[in-house]
Scaffold this active site. Structure first.
Site, mmCIF file in Angstrom:
data_model
loop_
_atom_site.group_PDB
_atom_site.id
_atom_site.type_symbol
_atom_site.label_atom_id
_atom_site.label_comp_id
_atom_site.label_asym_id
_atom_site.label_seq_id
_atom_site.Cartn_x
_atom_site.Cartn_y
_atom_site.Cartn_z
ATOM 1 N N SER A 1 0.816 -1.217 0.000
ATOM 2 C CA SER A 1 0.000 0.000 0.000
ATOM 3 C C SER A 1 0.848 1.264 0.000
ATOM 4 C CB SER A 1 -0.927 0.003 1.216
ATOM 5 O OG SER A 1 -0.190 0.103 2.431
ATOM 6 N N ASP A 2 1.806 1.377 0.939
ATOM 7 C CA ASP A 2 2.546 2.635 1.029
ATOM 8 C C ASP A 2 3.564 2.790 -0.077
ATOM 9 O OD1 ASP A 2 4.114 0.633 2.139
ATOM 10 O OD2 ASP A 2 4.899 1.873 3.763
ATOM 11 N N CYS A 3 4.083 1.675 -0.609
ATOM 12 C CA CYS A 3 4.967 1.776 -1.779
ATOM 13 C C CYS A 3 4.193 2.330 -2.970
ATOM 14 C CB CYS A 3 5.563 0.416 -2.112
ATOM 15 S SG CYS A 3 6.564 -0.285 -0.794
ATOM 16 N N THR A 4 2.967 1.839 -3.134
ATOM 17 C CA THR A 4 2.102 2.362 -4.188
ATOM 18 C C THR A 4 1.799 3.836 -3.945
ATOM 19 O OG1 THR A 4 1.114 0.177 -4.496
ATOM 20 C CG2 THR A 4 -0.147 2.084 -5.304
ATOM 21 N N GLU B 1 3.489 6.120 -2.206
ATOM 22 C CA GLU B 1 4.636 7.003 -2.391
ATOM 23 C C GLU B 1 5.016 7.120 -3.866
ATOM 24 O OE1 GLU B 1 5.671 8.980 -0.280
ATOM 25 O OE2 GLU B 1 4.909 8.168 1.598
#
Length: 643
Positions: free
Chosen positions: A381-384, A386
């Site tokens: 989720s957070d890689c997406t 960012e």
């Protein structure tokens, strides 16, 4: 201001110099020698040992990472762990290092004086030793393959566990169900004698099942886990052969799926090495084994420090932050580097769905980004989030044809939204599936909060920020994302403690939490005067050190408390970035933080590595090697843009 401007120019030039030819940035994510030891062990067990150059490279790496006492720890700043040291010792011996070599002799001496010795190694260590004929299977916490064949609707089914945990235990279940035991030849007797202070034949392994040496223990086996282990042991002994064979076949099918769809890399090398052992146990000539061993090499790092295998690859993560650090609205000097980085992110968004993902208890992956280059197809989720934020912030520097199309932005939004939990927060790979009570069945003993997905401050803040930018970019997304943003903001507010502190799960610790917390709320439109942001700023201001920097010690993650430490470049940058969002560039504390960063900048434009800066599962600290390159640069850039 001239000094700050010069420092910023040097920092951004240094950051650009670290960009690869394909456009990405990636620094090593340093963990511990566990995986390197396991790779060496597995290759020896399956009859395909590492070559001479790799063997020497591994030895060089292990020599450089040993503690002064001759042990190896769970992370770069950790004291020795029986678990890690035992695996390294066995790997060294399998690599041909004699028992009287300084590396092995020192480790053996250290192991002998630890409370409980190797017999009290944590459960995962017991499992690995049992695979090698160096621990009795009766002392291993049962991992039955039948668990994976049960209906997924059951509240304790592995499908409800955190994905890393369930895939590690998937291969463990297969190997346990077969009681796979490698033949080490004459080394078996030698290692049994070297590892234990008493004769091997006298050890009551079942009595040691729940013994854990004090230095390795983080979560003590509770009554529920002990009861479950006892029940499973009885069930295991009475399991009919046909049921066991069907369960083993079910697990093997899932292992093959994971290997195939992750391009033989596995979710991580931790489960990939176990998958290779499972394939070997099924058939030493299985072609998938050779492919799996080749896939392990994707986790390999090699430089003057030796050969080791990383716990993860961070291409997309590092690239997204590097792009945001480089971007300056009034300066296009680094537009070419930004364009190359954006192209890398654009190409690594996942656009092909996994086949029959529902049969494997996976979530849709289309539209997401992985932590790495995307090859293993486990997006986060957070890689997406960012990646989306970086692409949207910099897209005006790109030709229109190179901007991410609305369809793909919509897919990214859908991917992020699918990871939101009922409490408004966001998980990592998946939304939460299991209750907190499952943590009582945590058999790892070394790690915490590893049985279930949960909502994380960092993931939530990143996702809220990305969704807010997506809403501003495409009005058609407004209805879909506004409710999610509002729920995410409520979760962030609820996560803050009365003193203003915000605990993080993936960085150290309250400084990292404050950095993400403020960024997420501000992106969602929360005003700097909001009481939650004011409290967060006050917490940081109270923690600023006399020299102007910020620093927290990693032990605060283990105990979930603030432990002050010397100022560090990365943590100072996090604090400055957070304060810029709340009190602004004119505040004295921000100016002092910037002055501290300028004074510690190296001649080449970067900063000293500093202490460990990341963490997972509460005890495993990480050193993201590129954090000191882009976070301080980003802080200087944000400061320059605000003054």
């Amino acid at each position: 201001m001239a000094a700050e401007a010069a420092a910023l120019d040097r920092a951004l030039a240094h950051l650009v110099s670290l960009q690869s030819r394909r456009g990405d940035w990636e620094g090593e994510m340093v963990w511990c020698p566990m995986i390197t030891a396991q790779v060496a062990i597995v290759r020896q067990v399956v009859g395909r040992p590492v070559d001479a150059a790799t063997r020497e490279g591994i030895r060089r790496y292990l020599h450089s990472t040993a503690t002064a006492e001759g042990a190896w720890g769970l992370h770069p700043e950790s004291p020795g762990y029986v678990f890690v040291t035992t695996l390294v010792y066995v790997a060294l011996r399998l690599l041909g290092i004699p028992p009287d070599d300084p590396l092995t002799a020192g480790a053996r001496t250290w192991l002998r004086v630890q409370p409980g010795g190797v017999a009290a190694v944590p459960s995962w260590g017991k499992f690995w030793l049992a695979l090698l004929g160096l621990y009795g299977w009766a002392g291993v916490t049962p991992v039955l393959p039948e668990l994976y064949a049960l209906p997924a609707r059951l509240p304790f089914h592995p499908a409800r566990w955190y994905c890393h945990t369930r895939y590690i235990y998937l291969a463990m279940a297969y190997l346990y169900g077969r009681r796979t035991t490698a033949d080490l030849g004459s080394l078996t007797a030698m290692l049994r004698e070297e590892l234990y202070a008493v004769p091997y034949a006298t050890l009551d392994f079942e009595a040691h099942r729940h013994d854990v040496t004090r230095g390795d223990l983080h979560v003590r086996p509770g009554r529920a886990l002990r009861l479950a282990a006892a029940v499973l042991a009885e069930v295991d002994s009475a399991m009919p052969g046909p049921l066991r064979r069907r369960a083993l076949a079910h697990c093997l099918t899932r292992i093959r799926f994971e290997q195939r769809e992750s391009r033989e890399q596995g979710l991580s090398p931790v489960n990939a090495v176990l998958n290779c052992l499972a394939l070997w146990a099924h058939d030493p000539a299985d072609p998938a084994l050779a492919a799996g061993l080749a896939g392990l090499e994707r986790w390999r790092w090699e430089d003057a420090g030796g050969v080791r295998y990383a716990g993860a690859r961070s291409n997309a993560w590092d690239t997204a932050f590097a792009l945001r650090a480089l971007f300056r609205p009034d300066d296009s000097r680094h537009a070419a580097a930004i364009r190359r980085g954006a192209a890398f992110l654009r190409e690594t968004q996942l656009r092909e769905e996994l086949p029959r993902w529902w049969d494997e208890h996976r979530e849709p992956v289309t539209g997401g980004w992985c932590f790495s280059d995307g090859a293993h197809r486990w997006p986060v989720s957070d890689c997406t989030a960012e990646a989306v934020s970086a692409l949207l912030e910099t897209e005006h520097l790109l030709p229109r044809a190179e901007r991410l199309a609305k369809t793909r932005l919509s897919q990214a939004a859908a991917f992020i939204l699918a990871r939101q939990n009922r409490d408004g927060g966001f998980g990592t790979y998946e939304p939460r599936r299991g209750g907190r009570w499952l943590e009582r069945l945590n058999a790892s003993e070394m790690f915490g909060d590893c049985m279930t997905e949960r909502s994380y401050v960092e993931c939530t803040a990143s996702c809220v920020g990305a969704l807010a930018r997506l809403r501003a970019r495409d009005a058609a997304l407004t209805t879909r994302v506004t409710t999610a943003i509002d729920a995410g903001v409520r979760f962030l507010r609820a996560s803050q403690r009365p003193d203003g502190a915000i605990p993080a799960a993936w960085g150290i610790h309250f400084t990292y939490g404050a950095f993400h917390f403020t960024a997420g709320l501000r992106a969602a439109g929360v005003l700097p005067s909001d009481p939650a942001l004011v409290r967060a700023a006050e917490f940081l201001l109270a923690r600023q050190r006399p020299d102007g920097g910020w620093g927290e010690h990693w032990s605060g993650c283990v105990g979930d408390r603030v432990v002050d430490a010397e100022s560090a470049p990365v943590q100072t940058a996090w604090a400055v970035l957070a304060l810029l969002d709340v009190v602004g560039a004119g505040h004295e504390a921000v100016a002092r933080g910037i002055a501290w960063l300028c004074a510690r900048q190296e001649a080449g434009g970067g900063w000293p590595p500093g202490p460990v800066n990341g963490v997972f599962f509460g005890t495993a600290m990480l050193d993201y090697r590129l954090y000191p390159a882009y976070f301080p640069a980003w802080a200087l850039a944000r400061y320059a843009a605000s003054t």
